[in-house]
Design an enzyme around this catalytic site. Sequence first.
Site, PDB file in Angstrom:
ATOM      1  N   SER A  89     -30.410  25.764 -14.948  1.00 26.90           N
ATOM      2  CA  SER A  89     -31.363  25.909 -13.859  1.00 26.90           C
ATOM      3  C   SER A  89     -30.729  24.767 -12.785  1.00 26.90           C
ATOM      4  O   SER A  89     -31.211  24.443 -11.568  1.00 26.90           O
ATOM      5  CB  SER A  89     -32.771  25.040 -14.257  1.00 26.90           C
ATOM      6  OG  SER A  89     -32.399  23.888 -14.930  1.00 26.90           O
ATOM      7  N   THR A 191     -35.112  21.445 -12.221  1.00 31.25           N
ATOM      8  CA  THR A 191     -34.187  20.610 -11.206  1.00 31.25           C
ATOM      9  C   THR A 191     -33.814  19.309 -11.568  1.00 31.25           C
ATOM     10  O   THR A 191     -34.750  18.712 -12.608  1.00 31.25           O
ATOM     11  CB  THR A 191     -34.827  20.498 -10.025  1.00 31.25           C
ATOM     12  OG1 THR A 191     -35.280  21.930  -9.427  1.00 31.25           O
ATOM     13  CG2 THR A 191     -34.319  19.693  -9.057  1.00 31.25           C
ATOM     14  N   THR A 209     -30.549  22.023  -7.732  1.00 32.98           N
ATOM     15  CA  THR A 209     -31.068  23.018  -8.498  1.00 32.98           C
ATOM     16  C   THR A 209     -30.439  24.444  -8.094  1.00 32.98           C
ATOM     17  O   THR A 209     -30.175  24.701  -6.927  1.00 32.98           O
ATOM     18  CB  THR A 209     -32.534  22.983  -8.391  1.00 32.98           C
ATOM     19  OG1 THR A 209     -33.346  23.876  -9.097  1.00 32.98           O
ATOM     20  CG2 THR A 209     -32.997  23.612  -6.720  1.00 32.98           C
ATOM     21  N   ARG A 219     -35.011  33.177  -1.214  1.00 32.80           N
ATOM     22  CA  ARG A 219     -35.888  32.159  -1.373  1.00 32.80           C
ATOM     23  C   ARG A 219     -35.331  30.784  -1.629  1.00 32.80           C
ATOM     24  O   ARG A 219     -34.393  30.643  -2.177  1.00 32.80           O
ATOM     25  CB  ARG A 219     -36.708  32.334  -2.933  1.00 32.80           C
ATOM     26  CG  ARG A 219     -37.921  31.503  -3.175  1.00 32.80           C
ATOM     27  CD  ARG A 219     -37.461  30.374  -3.910  1.00 32.80           C
ATOM     28  NE  ARG A 219     -38.644  29.566  -4.501  1.00 32.80           N
ATOM     29  CZ  ARG A 219     -38.463  28.441  -5.076  1.00 32.80           C
ATOM     30  NH1 ARG A 219     -37.256  27.890  -5.668  1.00 32.80           N
ATOM     31  NH2 ARG A 219     -39.491  27.652  -5.426  1.00 32.80           N
ATOM     32  N   THR A 242     -39.869  17.782  -9.274  1.00 41.00           N
ATOM     33  CA  THR A 242     -39.317  19.071  -9.962  1.00 41.00           C
ATOM     34  C   THR A 242     -40.559  19.958 -10.204  1.00 41.00           C
ATOM     35  O   THR A 242     -41.793  19.460 -10.206  1.00 41.00           O
ATOM     36  CB  THR A 242     -38.690  18.463 -10.947  1.00 41.00           C
ATOM     37  OG1 THR A 242     -38.219  20.078 -11.675  1.00 41.00           O
ATOM     38  CG2 THR A 242     -39.591  18.144 -12.411  1.00 41.00           C
ATOM     39  N   GLY A 243     -40.240  21.391 -10.306  1.00 43.14           N
ATOM     40  CA  GLY A 243     -41.228  21.857 -10.642  1.00 43.14           C
ATOM     41  C   GLY A 243     -41.427  23.285  -9.565  1.00 43.14           C
ATOM     42  O   GLY A 243     -40.693  23.363  -8.847  1.00 43.14           O
TER      43      GLY A 243
END
Length: 329
Positions: A89, A191, A209, A219, A242-243
């Site tokens: 990732s 990330t 990331t 994106r 993160t997320g």
Amino acid sequence: MISRRPFLKKSLLATVGVLAAPWLSRAGSKTNNFVPGEKKSGQPLVISTWKHGLAANAKAMDVIRAGGSVLDAVEQGVMVTEADPESRSVGLGGLPDRDGKVTLDACIMDDQGNCGSVCFLEDIVHPVAVARLVMEKTPHVMLAGEGALQFALEQGFKRENLLTEKSRVDWEKWKKKAKYDPEVNIENHDTIGMIAIDEGGDMAAACTTSGMAYKLRGRVGDSPIIGAGLFVDGDVGAAVATGHGEYVMRTLGSFLIVELMRNGHSPQQACEEAVSRIIKKYGKDKRIQIGYLAVNLSGEYGAYSIRKGFNYALAGKDENVLVDAGCLL
Ligand code: ASP
């Protein structure tokens, strides 16, 4: 209504995890012993998201121990993750967008308000190092796509294919199953965001990331956005995220956390409030997972996520441990 009981239970578990590392006594999760603008010297601390943070922290702490700056520490720390093909990732080996291209987002910031960022960057293993040069060598904060690549090549970075065989095979499988429809799922939120503070109270943060796996081409998530993926204020502290980046961007999460700390929240309380705001505003969509980390000028830290599963690596001079964060749901 969010029930208070699981919230309390999970916070307690997180605190127990933290206390298992005895050198962290100054990092009481609900305390707030700092005065804005007042630097306190103490032990250095490095905190970063997820398990891959352990190796990254080790490198960052080596830099600090050797007398390097916190900016060098966070840059070199997250570069370990960027170069690791097993970290799916971030950087090399990151899962691609739905067209099979690995596109990277990264940023870096010091406690003087200097910052640099790149987004939608392809073919460069170390986007964070490019972001640092955007900060140091250009009058800008952020470069995107082709322009970011052109700048990186001018600065001597080499083009490399970042799509490893493993990631290519996974992408092929995904294509068959998903029919070109991007999926949002908590597995691919990994990330690395890192904050470092040294003995003198200097702070810096970095975030890098490959973004959400199988995203639409073009994106860009929260990670390269100053104030969303990270924020540092030399009078207060720092936060990283993160997320599910769209929700971090919609709430400018890292900036929010730093402002909450400025106004009296401990790092832990600030992370909890930033998570609660997302849930209050956007509901309990099962697909949303976000984790925040924060550190104030006194070296107190906090960590919190929407749902369980978020962990972070925490390093002091002599220890580096993985801790489960508390969560809201
Ligand atoms: N925040 C990143 C993004 O939305 C993903 C992650 O942290 O996993 O691009």
